[in-house]
Design a protein around this motif. Sequence first.
Motif, PDB file in Angstrom:
ATOM      1  N   SER A   1      38.281  52.564  42.384  1.00  0.00           N
ATOM      2  CA  SER A   1      38.444  52.808  40.950  1.00  0.00           C
ATOM      3  C   SER A   1      37.370  53.747  40.474  1.00  0.00           C
ATOM      4  O   SER A   1      36.013  53.476  40.585  1.00  0.00           O
ATOM      5  CB  SER A   1      38.428  51.630  40.042  1.00  0.00           C
ATOM      6  OG  SER A   1      37.947  51.953  38.824  1.00  0.00           O
TER       7      SER A   1
ATOM      8  N   PHE B   1      35.190  40.440  34.399  1.00  0.00           N
ATOM      9  CA  PHE B   1      34.953  41.186  35.661  1.00  0.00           C
ATOM     10  C   PHE B   1      34.564  40.304  36.598  1.00  0.00           C
ATOM     11  O   PHE B   1      33.566  39.610  36.567  1.00  0.00           O
ATOM     12  CB  PHE B   1      34.134  42.447  35.603  1.00  0.00           C
ATOM     13  CG  PHE B   1      34.216  43.526  36.767  1.00  0.00           C
ATOM     14  CD1 PHE B   1      35.152  44.554  36.567  1.00  0.00           C
ATOM     15  CD2 PHE B   1      33.667  43.400  37.941  1.00  0.00           C
ATOM     16  CE1 PHE B   1      35.505  45.488  37.614  1.00  0.00           C
ATOM     17  CE2 PHE B   1      33.811  44.242  39.015  1.00  0.00           C
ATOM     18  CZ  PHE B   1      34.777  45.203  38.699  1.00  0.00           C
ATOM     19  N   PRO B   2      34.963  40.109  37.931  1.00  0.00           N
ATOM     20  CA  PRO B   2      34.587  39.447  38.857  1.00  0.00           C
ATOM     21  C   PRO B   2      33.376  40.240  39.842  1.00  0.00           C
ATOM     22  O   PRO B   2      33.643  40.461  40.807  1.00  0.00           O
ATOM     23  CB  PRO B   2      35.735  39.072  40.019  1.00  0.00           C
ATOM     24  CG  PRO B   2      36.602  40.337  39.926  1.00  0.00           C
ATOM     25  CD  PRO B   2      36.470  40.998  38.365  1.00  0.00           C
ATOM     26  N   PHE B   3      32.309  39.851  39.144  1.00  0.00           N
ATOM     27  CA  PHE B   3      30.979  40.157  39.950  1.00  0.00           C
ATOM     28  C   PHE B   3      30.366  39.192  40.320  1.00  0.00           C
ATOM     29  O   PHE B   3      30.523  38.240  40.043  1.00  0.00           O
ATOM     30  CB  PHE B   3      30.329  41.271  38.866  1.00  0.00           C
ATOM     31  CG  PHE B   3      29.669  40.611  37.679  1.00  0.00           C
ATOM     32  CD1 PHE B   3      30.355  39.954  36.611  1.00  0.00           C
ATOM     33  CD2 PHE B   3      28.250  40.356  37.360  1.00  0.00           C
ATOM     34  CE1 PHE B   3      29.788  39.368  35.624  1.00  0.00           C
ATOM     35  CE2 PHE B   3      27.755  39.534  36.415  1.00  0.00           C
ATOM     36  CZ  PHE B   3      28.412  39.288  35.475  1.00  0.00           C
ATOM     37  N   ILE B   4      29.113  39.665  41.140  1.00  0.00           N
ATOM     38  CA  ILE B   4      28.633  38.603  42.159  1.00  0.00           C
ATOM     39  C   ILE B   4      27.691  37.589  41.328  1.00  0.00           C
ATOM     40  O   ILE B   4      27.539  36.416  41.720  1.00  0.00           O
ATOM     41  CB  ILE B   4      28.097  39.090  43.243  1.00  0.00           C
ATOM     42  CG1 ILE B   4      27.958  38.495  44.440  1.00  0.00           C
ATOM     43  CG2 ILE B   4      26.472  39.665  42.776  1.00  0.00           C
ATOM     44  CD1 ILE B   4      28.053  39.394  45.688  1.00  0.00           C
TER      45      ILE B   4
ATOM     46  N   GLY C   1      33.355  47.481  48.186  1.00  0.00           N
ATOM     47  CA  GLY C   1      33.855  47.127  46.678  1.00  0.00           C
ATOM     48  C   GLY C   1      32.549  46.868  45.741  1.00  0.00           C
ATOM     49  O   GLY C   1      32.023  45.788  45.852  1.00  0.00           O
TER      50      GLY C   1
ATOM     51  N   ASP D   1      33.319  42.800  49.612  1.00  0.00           N
ATOM     52  CA  ASP D   1      33.892  42.466  48.230  1.00  0.00           C
ATOM     53  C   ASP D   1      35.111  42.990  47.764  1.00  0.00           C
ATOM     54  O   ASP D   1      34.942  43.581  46.540  1.00  0.00           O
ATOM     55  CB  ASP D   1      32.718  42.214  47.285  1.00  0.00           C
ATOM     56  CG  ASP D   1      32.897  41.564  46.149  1.00  0.00           C
ATOM     57  OD1 ASP D   1      33.945  40.659  46.142  1.00  0.00           O
ATOM     58  OD2 ASP D   1      32.150  41.398  45.303  1.00  0.00           O
TER      59      ASP D   1
ATOM     60  N   SER E   1      26.261  44.342  41.974  1.00  0.00           N
ATOM     61  CA  SER E   1      25.604  43.859  43.410  1.00  0.00           C
ATOM     62  C   SER E   1      24.695  44.882  43.836  1.00  0.00           C
ATOM     63  O   SER E   1      23.686  44.802  44.554  1.00  0.00           O
ATOM     64  CB  SER E   1      26.470  43.574  44.442  1.00  0.00           C
ATOM     65  OG  SER E   1      27.662  44.279  44.340  1.00  0.00           O
TER      66      SER E   1
ATOM     67  N   LEU F   1      27.994  44.617  52.588  1.00  0.00           N
ATOM     68  CA  LEU F   1      28.785  43.906  51.498  1.00  0.00           C
ATOM     69  C   LEU F   1      30.096  44.064  51.604  1.00  0.00           C
ATOM     70  O   LEU F   1      30.623  45.141  51.490  1.00  0.00           O
ATOM     71  CB  LEU F   1      28.063  43.938  50.201  1.00  0.00           C
ATOM     72  CG  LEU F   1      28.965  42.940  49.435  1.00  0.00           C
ATOM     73  CD1 LEU F   1      28.298  41.643  49.295  1.00  0.00           C
ATOM     74  CD2 LEU F   1      28.857  43.461  47.815  1.00  0.00           C
TER      75      LEU F   1
ATOM     76  N   GLY G   1      37.234  55.803  46.845  1.00  0.00           N
ATOM     77  CA  GLY G   1      38.415  55.664  47.978  1.00  0.00           C
ATOM     78  C   GLY G   1      38.449  54.326  48.361  1.00  0.00           C
ATOM     79  O   GLY G   1      37.761  53.345  48.026  1.00  0.00           O
ATOM     80  N   ASP G   2      39.091  54.296  49.671  1.00  0.00           N
ATOM     81  CA  ASP G   2      39.280  52.827  50.318  1.00  0.00           C
ATOM     82  C   ASP G   2      37.891  52.690  51.092  1.00  0.00           C
ATOM     83  O   ASP G   2      37.345  53.446  51.899  1.00  0.00           O
ATOM     84  CB  ASP G   2      40.480  52.843  51.315  1.00  0.00           C
ATOM     85  CG  ASP G   2      40.332  51.612  52.283  1.00  0.00           C
ATOM     86  OD1 ASP G   2      40.827  50.382  51.399  1.00  0.00           O
ATOM     87  OD2 ASP G   2      40.090  51.435  53.408  1.00  0.00           O
TER      88      ASP G   2
HETATM   89  C1  SAM Z   1      34.781  41.881  43.204  1.00  0.00           C
HETATM   90  S1  SAM Z   1      34.811  43.338  42.413  1.00  0.00           S
HETATM   91  C2  SAM Z   1      33.261  43.813  43.083  1.00  0.00           C
HETATM   92  C3  SAM Z   1      32.264  43.380  42.477  1.00  0.00           C
HETATM   93  C4  SAM Z   1      30.751  44.077  42.756  1.00  0.00           C
HETATM   94  N1  SAM Z   1      30.492  43.835  44.530  1.00  0.00           N
HETATM   95  C5  SAM Z   1      29.675  43.162  42.238  1.00  0.00           C
HETATM   96  O1  SAM Z   1      29.415  41.981  42.542  1.00  0.00           O
HETATM   97  O2  SAM Z   1      29.043  43.496  41.317  1.00  0.00           O
HETATM   98  C6  SAM Z   1      35.883  44.137  43.615  1.00  0.00           C
HETATM   99  C7  SAM Z   1      36.116  45.707  43.613  1.00  0.00           C
HETATM  100  O3  SAM Z   1      36.427  46.155  44.457  1.00  0.00           O
HETATM  101  C8  SAM Z   1      37.360  47.245  44.490  1.00  0.00           C
HETATM  102  N2  SAM Z   1      38.385  47.309  45.697  1.00  0.00           N
HETATM  103  C9  SAM Z   1      39.117  46.234  46.144  1.00  0.00           C
HETATM  104  N3  SAM Z   1      39.883  46.621  47.103  1.00  0.00           N
HETATM  105  C10 SAM Z   1      38.997  47.792  47.394  1.00  0.00           C
HETATM  106  C11 SAM Z   1      39.255  48.834  48.541  1.00  0.00           C
HETATM  107  N4  SAM Z   1      40.128  48.528  49.487  1.00  0.00           N
HETATM  108  N5  SAM Z   1      38.354  49.994  48.747  1.00  0.00           N
HETATM  109  C12 SAM Z   1      37.769  49.907  47.693  1.00  0.00           C
HETATM  110  N6  SAM Z   1      37.313  49.415  46.635  1.00  0.00           N
HETATM  111  C13 SAM Z   1      38.231  47.998  46.571  1.00  0.00           C
HETATM  112  C14 SAM Z   1      37.959  46.938  43.212  1.00  0.00           C
HETATM  113  O4  SAM Z   1      38.542  47.984  42.243  1.00  0.00           O
HETATM  114  C15 SAM Z   1      36.947  46.165  42.493  1.00  0.00           C
HETATM  115  O5  SAM Z   1      36.070  47.073  41.542  1.00  0.00           O
END
Ligand code: SAM
Length: 208
Positions: free
Chosen positions: A87, A34-37, A61, A131, A67, A129, A112-113
């Motif tokens: 998600s 999973f792409p986490f920080i 995100g 992401d 994070s 943040l 949601g978005d």
């Molecule tokens: C890179 S991960 C986040 C990791 C987190 N920030 C961390 O470092 O622990 C990106 C997340 O953003 C969500 N995502 C992507 N586009 C989004 C959007 N427009 N609105 C809400 N969530 C979104 C994805 O479902 C995913 O879980």
Amino acid sequence: MIVAGKVEAYLESLRPRAEGVRAKMEAYGRKRDFPFIGPLVGPVLSLLSRSIGARRVFECGSGFGYSALFFAEAVGEGGEVVLTDRSEENLAKAREFLEEAGLAGRCRFLAGDALALLATEPGLFDAILVDIDKAAYPASLAVTVPRLRPGGLLLTDNLLWSGHVADGRFRDAATLAIREYNRLLHAHPDLESVILPLRDGLGVSRRR
Ligand SMILES: C[S@@+](CC[C@H](N)C(=O)[O-])C[C@H]1O[C@@H](n2cnc3c(N)ncnc32)[C@H](O)[C@@H]1O
């Protein structure tokens, strides 16, 4: 990613070993790729938040909450971290981890978005943040910047995108969007910005 593997391993070796929920989250993220920080950037989020006395943070995100764990520690008792993710499954996992860490009481979980949710939240934030999907980065500035208090921080992940932003051969949608975002970030009249070349590049921008 950007930093040579050997140097990254050295930087990680300097940090105290992750324990408890943080260690569990790192194992969870790595297992799922999973792409986490990650353990080098997480402490930057808490250090920067603490250095401005942040009490209210909005995450665009949140994934499984890694994070957010650093922000939740930094804002302290009575502080607030708003987690967003489109998600529901990721958010449920984030809630589970943050409950286990004893920090869920200072977190809100919104599905949601992220940018649409930010637009409906009242008030200003000490830190935001970003992401989310990279295609949304350029347009996100119109939503995020006005919601930061003066002196507040906009923190943006993946601004070096595995180095692709610096290599003209890459012209895919995500790379083009991040290049445009980086340009806008540095030209923005209300922001002072730097990109820290740690992990995949963390943007740190202060609202004037
Ligand atoms: C890179 S991960 C986040 C990791 C987190 N920030 C961390 O470092 O622990 C990106 C997340 O953003 C969500 N995502 C992507 N586009 C989004 C959007 N427009 N609105 C809400 N969530 C979104 C994805 O479902 C995913 O879980």
